[in-house]
Structures are given as structure tokens and as C-alpha cells.
Design an enzyme around this catalytic site. Sequence first.
Site, PDB file in Angstrom:
ATOM      1  N   ASP A  92      33.277  54.086  28.406  1.00 50.04           N
ATOM      2  CA  ASP A  92      32.342  53.960  29.512  1.00 50.04           C
ATOM      3  C   ASP A  92      31.518  55.245  29.565  1.00 50.04           C
ATOM      4  O   ASP A  92      32.009  56.325  29.237  1.00 50.04           O
ATOM      5  CB  ASP A  92      33.129  53.772  30.810  1.00 50.04           C
ATOM      6  CG  ASP A  92      32.235  53.486  32.003  1.00 50.04           C
ATOM      7  OD1 ASP A  92      31.008  53.461  31.828  1.00 50.04           O
ATOM      8  OD2 ASP A  92      32.777  53.307  33.106  1.00 50.04           O
ATOM      9  N   ASP A 271      37.712  44.672  31.307  1.00 45.87           N
ATOM     10  CA  ASP A 271      38.618  45.809  31.482  1.00 45.87           C
ATOM     11  C   ASP A 271      38.880  45.979  32.964  1.00 45.87           C
ATOM     12  O   ASP A 271      38.069  45.577  33.806  1.00 45.87           O
ATOM     13  CB  ASP A 271      37.996  47.100  30.928  1.00 45.87           C
ATOM     14  CG  ASP A 271      36.997  47.709  31.912  1.00 45.87           C
ATOM     15  OD1 ASP A 271      37.339  48.711  32.567  1.00 45.87           O
ATOM     16  OD2 ASP A 271      35.882  47.168  32.051  1.00 45.87           O
TER      17      ASP A 271
END
Length: 376
Positions: A92, A271
Site C-alpha cells: 500500500d 485485504d
Amino acid sequence: MDFKLQAEDTKSKARAGVVTTDHGEIETPIFMPVGTAGTVKAVHQRELKEDVKAEIILGNTYHLYLRPGLDVLESAGGLHKFNGWDKPILTDSGGYQVYSLKDRRKITEEGVKFQSHIDGSKHNFTPESVMDIQRTIGADIIMAFDECTPYPCDRKYARESMEMTHRWLKRCCDRFDATEPKYGYSQALFPIVQGSTYHDLREQSAEAIASFDREGNAIGGLSVGEPAEMMYASTDLVCNILPKDKPRYLMGVGTPENILECIALGIDMFDCVMPTRNARHGLLFTSEGIINIKNEKWAKDFSAIDPNLAGYVDVAYSKAYLRHLIKSNEMLGSQIASVHNLSFYLWLVKEARAHIQAGDFASWKNQMIPKLTKRL
């Protein structure tokens, strides 16, 4: 990176495919365990491979940049070498963490200035620097730098933030395309759809990021407090626009029910910290419902945590034993519970994949969801 679509459900938008990276294949739909600081909390890499059967894990740019730092990661040869995980990794960009800092950051057109949550030191993230940082971390899939808007969010702010995210995306792509991977394997860049819960903004954003024609696309800014029906509506809208021949990643989602509903809308990758975070507090997900293992009712229950998962996960530990460990604050309790929850999530998406391929996903999903949401 390559993506091949292998099967589609006829009564929903669910699909099965395979993502190929230089560190291996990822069969979709897939759940990706979150390893924020280079580790999935309380879980060995061996357990991730052998018990959980994870095919890809996450790292986080913000946390890894601050600690252990880029010098350490580059000296190690990247995150794969540093943490011993030889399968795919996604990072990320840190946009969500910067968003969560609130009074510790300042967002401008140039980027974000923020203070470390560790020691208060001052730092600056720009679209360019975040690309450089993720090159150094060395994930197979990296995310564009974006601003994650809160919920609720007024329309004017949502629109201005989305437009800035699109401008940042152009800068991310320019920097990414002007640089090379550092460790001898390729990396893919995923843009992120924003626009809060405003449908016209979501449409604009999906069309804008699709026009960049990257290897995959992500949907951000959901699962931040909005009702589930709003999340599903935005996801459905965006999946109708994002290209079918590229993987779609719904960031930060969610519960087992959320995952099945969003698979049905056309999402491929998920996720969430929920499996491990809840595990550490004694909340377990099973094929028959949700268990609070701290409850007295499990004190003399010597059956396996989820007998239905025999053959997929280790069913050697009883509910009574795990309750004892959790109540005693034994570290092994968090470890067993975390492995169980992650194993269940991976079992769930693999079952979904099998039913997509078999052509009966929609009916299977409708049978599963009442079970998954039931408190045992």
C-alpha cells in the site's frame, strides 16, 4: 505482471482468474494477509505458506519507510529478502495511514507533510517519492499515492480530493515509468479509484484511472465507516467500468460476508486486518459462524475450532484449549487464533473460486452468508 480470466459465474459477476508475477502465481479471487511492518502479526512465514496457504501478502510503505527504513531494506535486497517471503508481495502506498494521522499531517497539491507516530520526526511524501520508496521496498505490486477521504465526506471535498488523486496518479505513472526495478524482477503499478460514496464521482474516477491502462486497478475509500449497502453500490458501479481483463482490488475489505458479496460484484483481490486483529481478541471466524472464544460456553468444548475445515487447516487444537490460552494471555493463543482466521479466509476464497468454476457460485454464496454472519 499478467492476468488471465479463467471462468465467470453466469448468475453474478464473480470471476476466477490467475495473476502471474515474477514471484509466482496468485489464483483469484484471493485474500491477502496484511503484513503492515513486514510481518503478518503472530504468524511465521512457514505457517503462512503451509497452514494458511497464502499466495501473496501485504506490506505498508508508511510503516516500512519509518522502520526499519529504506537503507536497511535496500541493504537486504528488498522486502522479500528481508522477511524471507519468496512469494508475491503488494505494498500500500501509505495514503490510508497518512489519512489516519489526522492532526499529524498536512495535505497539499505537492504531497503530504506528516509527523512520525513513532518519534514525532517530520517527513514528506509526494507521488514521486512514494514511487521511489516502493521501488526500494521491492513489492511485486505497488499502489499509486492517493488521498483516502473519510466517511461522511461532503461532495465538494470528495470531488476536489478525487481530482487531486488523479493528478497525483499522473505523477506516479511518470515517475514509475522513468525508473527501473532495483532487484531484478518486475513491478506493477495499480491506480486507485476514489470519489467517496457519490456515484457520479466514482464513475468519473473509474473512467479516469482505467484510461491509464496499468496492469491492474484498485478501489479505495470504502470500508471507512459507510453502511455496507453503500459500499456494495459503489463497488458494483466501479466494476461495471473497470476493464474485465485486469484484476480488481478492493482495498481494506472486510468481513467474510463482505468478501463473498463483493466477489459476486466482480472483485478479484481483498485485504483486511480483521482476521488477525480479531483473532488476538479471541474472535474466530468459522464455516458455521462467529465464535467469541472467551465465552464460558467453550470452556469444556474439546472439539476442533472448525471441524469442517479438516484437511485444509490444522484441527488439532480444541476450542477449550484455545480459550484457556486466550484467557491466560498466552502468546500461543494469538498465534493459533491468527493462523485459524487467516486459514479460514483463504479457505473461503478458494471455495468461492471452486464454485465459480463449477458454475454454482451464486447459490453457494446465498447458502453461506447466513452461516457466516451467525454468532455461535
